[in-house]
Structures are given as C-alpha cells and as structure tokens.
Design a protein around this motif. Sequence first.
Motif, PDB file in Angstrom:
ATOM      1  N   TYR A   1      16.612 -34.523 -33.041  1.00  0.00           N
ATOM      2  CA  TYR A   1      17.415 -35.114 -31.979  1.00  0.00           C
ATOM      3  C   TYR A   1      18.881 -34.867 -32.301  1.00  0.00           C
ATOM      4  O   TYR A   1      19.281 -34.801 -33.468  1.00  0.00           O
ATOM      5  N   ASP A   2      19.688 -34.690 -31.258  1.00  0.00           N
ATOM      6  CA  ASP A   2      21.073 -34.278 -31.452  1.00  0.00           C
ATOM      7  C   ASP A   2      21.950 -35.352 -32.076  1.00  0.00           C
ATOM      8  O   ASP A   2      22.889 -35.044 -32.784  1.00  0.00           O
ATOM      9  N   THR A   3      21.666 -36.588 -31.789  1.00  0.00           N
ATOM     10  CA  THR A   3      22.428 -37.674 -32.404  1.00  0.00           C
ATOM     11  C   THR A   3      21.572 -38.930 -32.423  1.00  0.00           C
ATOM     12  O   THR A   3      20.853 -39.195 -31.465  1.00  0.00           O
ATOM     13  N   PRO A   4      21.636 -39.690 -33.505  1.00  0.00           N
ATOM     14  CA  PRO A   4      20.853 -40.926 -33.552  1.00  0.00           C
ATOM     15  C   PRO A   4      21.543 -42.081 -32.841  1.00  0.00           C
ATOM     16  O   PRO A   4      21.007 -43.171 -32.773  1.00  0.00           O
ATOM     17  N   TYR A   5      22.739 -41.857 -32.299  1.00  0.00           N
ATOM     18  CA  TYR A   5      23.546 -42.952 -31.775  1.00  0.00           C
ATOM     19  C   TYR A   5      23.411 -43.172 -30.272  1.00  0.00           C
ATOM     20  O   TYR A   5      23.868 -44.174 -29.761  1.00  0.00           O
ATOM     21  N   ILE A   6      22.802 -42.241 -29.558  1.00  0.00           N
ATOM     22  CA  ILE A   6      22.701 -42.364 -28.108  1.00  0.00           C
ATOM     23  C   ILE A   6      21.226 -42.317 -27.720  1.00  0.00           C
ATOM     24  O   ILE A   6      20.519 -41.364 -28.041  1.00  0.00           O
TER      25      ILE A   6
ATOM     26  N   PRO B   1      23.146 -32.865 -35.347  1.00  0.00           N
ATOM     27  CA  PRO B   1      21.686 -32.863 -35.328  1.00  0.00           C
ATOM     28  C   PRO B   1      21.123 -33.755 -36.432  1.00  0.00           C
ATOM     29  O   PRO B   1      21.648 -33.795 -37.534  1.00  0.00           O
ATOM     30  N   ALA B   2      20.077 -34.463 -36.109  1.00  0.00           N
ATOM     31  CA  ALA B   2      19.365 -35.287 -37.082  1.00  0.00           C
ATOM     32  C   ALA B   2      17.886 -35.021 -36.886  1.00  0.00           C
ATOM     33  O   ALA B   2      17.470 -34.532 -35.846  1.00  0.00           O
ATOM     34  N   MET B   3      17.085 -35.332 -37.906  1.00  0.00           N
ATOM     35  CA  MET B   3      15.658 -35.078 -37.767  1.00  0.00           C
ATOM     36  C   MET B   3      14.859 -35.990 -38.676  1.00  0.00           C
ATOM     37  O   MET B   3      15.374 -36.528 -39.643  1.00  0.00           O
TER      38      MET B   3
ATOM     39  N   ARG C   1      13.386 -32.633 -29.618  1.00  0.00           N
ATOM     40  CA  ARG C   1      12.527 -31.457 -29.760  1.00  0.00           C
ATOM     41  C   ARG C   1      11.516 -31.732 -30.868  1.00  0.00           C
ATOM     42  O   ARG C   1      11.796 -32.453 -31.820  1.00  0.00           O
ATOM     43  N   LEU C   2      10.365 -31.124 -30.751  1.00  0.00           N
ATOM     44  CA  LEU C   2       9.320 -31.241 -31.759  1.00  0.00           C
ATOM     45  C   LEU C   2       9.004 -29.845 -32.260  1.00  0.00           C
ATOM     46  O   LEU C   2       8.802 -28.926 -31.466  1.00  0.00           O
ATOM     47  N   GLU C   3       9.003 -29.670 -33.577  1.00  0.00           N
ATOM     48  CA  GLU C   3       8.620 -28.400 -34.192  1.00  0.00           C
ATOM     49  C   GLU C   3       7.453 -28.654 -35.129  1.00  0.00           C
ATOM     50  O   GLU C   3       7.503 -29.565 -35.959  1.00  0.00           O
TER      51      GLU C   3
END
Length: 106
Positions: A26-31, A10-12, A37-39
């Motif tokens: 977002y789960d990965t910045p590579y794909i 996970p990254a944010m 998701r927005l919180e």
Amino acid sequence: MNRGSYGMRPAMIEVRSNTRRVRIIYDTPYIRSLPTRLEVTEAGPLGPVTKSFGPLYGDAFSNELEIFHRHIAEGTKPLTDLADSRRDLALMAGIIEKMKESSGDA
C-alpha cells in the motif's frame, strides 16, 4: 516543516515460507482506502513466479462484510471456518504470552 519525513511512501506486509512469499503493498499507511496491491511469488520449476493482483480499492472490512453476506445468501462456506478462526486466536494468545515472558511482563 520537513516534508521528507512525511508523504507518500510505499509500505508492505510480507509473509514468507520456503516456497512462497505474499506481499500486501500500500502506498501509505496513513490514508484509509487507498489502492492496495497483492503480490504472490512462488517457487516454480524454472525459478520464482510472481503474480500481481490489483490495485484493489476499498476498505478491507467492507470487502469482508460483502463476502460474508454472499456466503450467507448463497449458502456457501468460507475458506476459513470457525474452528480455524479459533486456532488462529489460540495461536495469537500463545504468541502474546511468549512476548510477555521474554519481556519480563508475565
């Protein structure tokens, strides 16, 4: 190959103020085009209140282009107008100049 250094992590991006925190997760910045998701967490009278949106699928540029088209077709105004965009660019230019000054590249 060390699989621990790659893979789904996970990254944010998080932006905070005194009363609000906004996270884009977002789960990965590579794909590209993986769900995001927005919180939004805001200070409430009884403590913090968090609202979650998503997961959202799709490319951010495509989403913005569709919304831009909708504004043109329906004759509505976007939340950010041209003057606000210019102020954003001036702010970023100022930030870049300060970074250059502090690193000695000015």
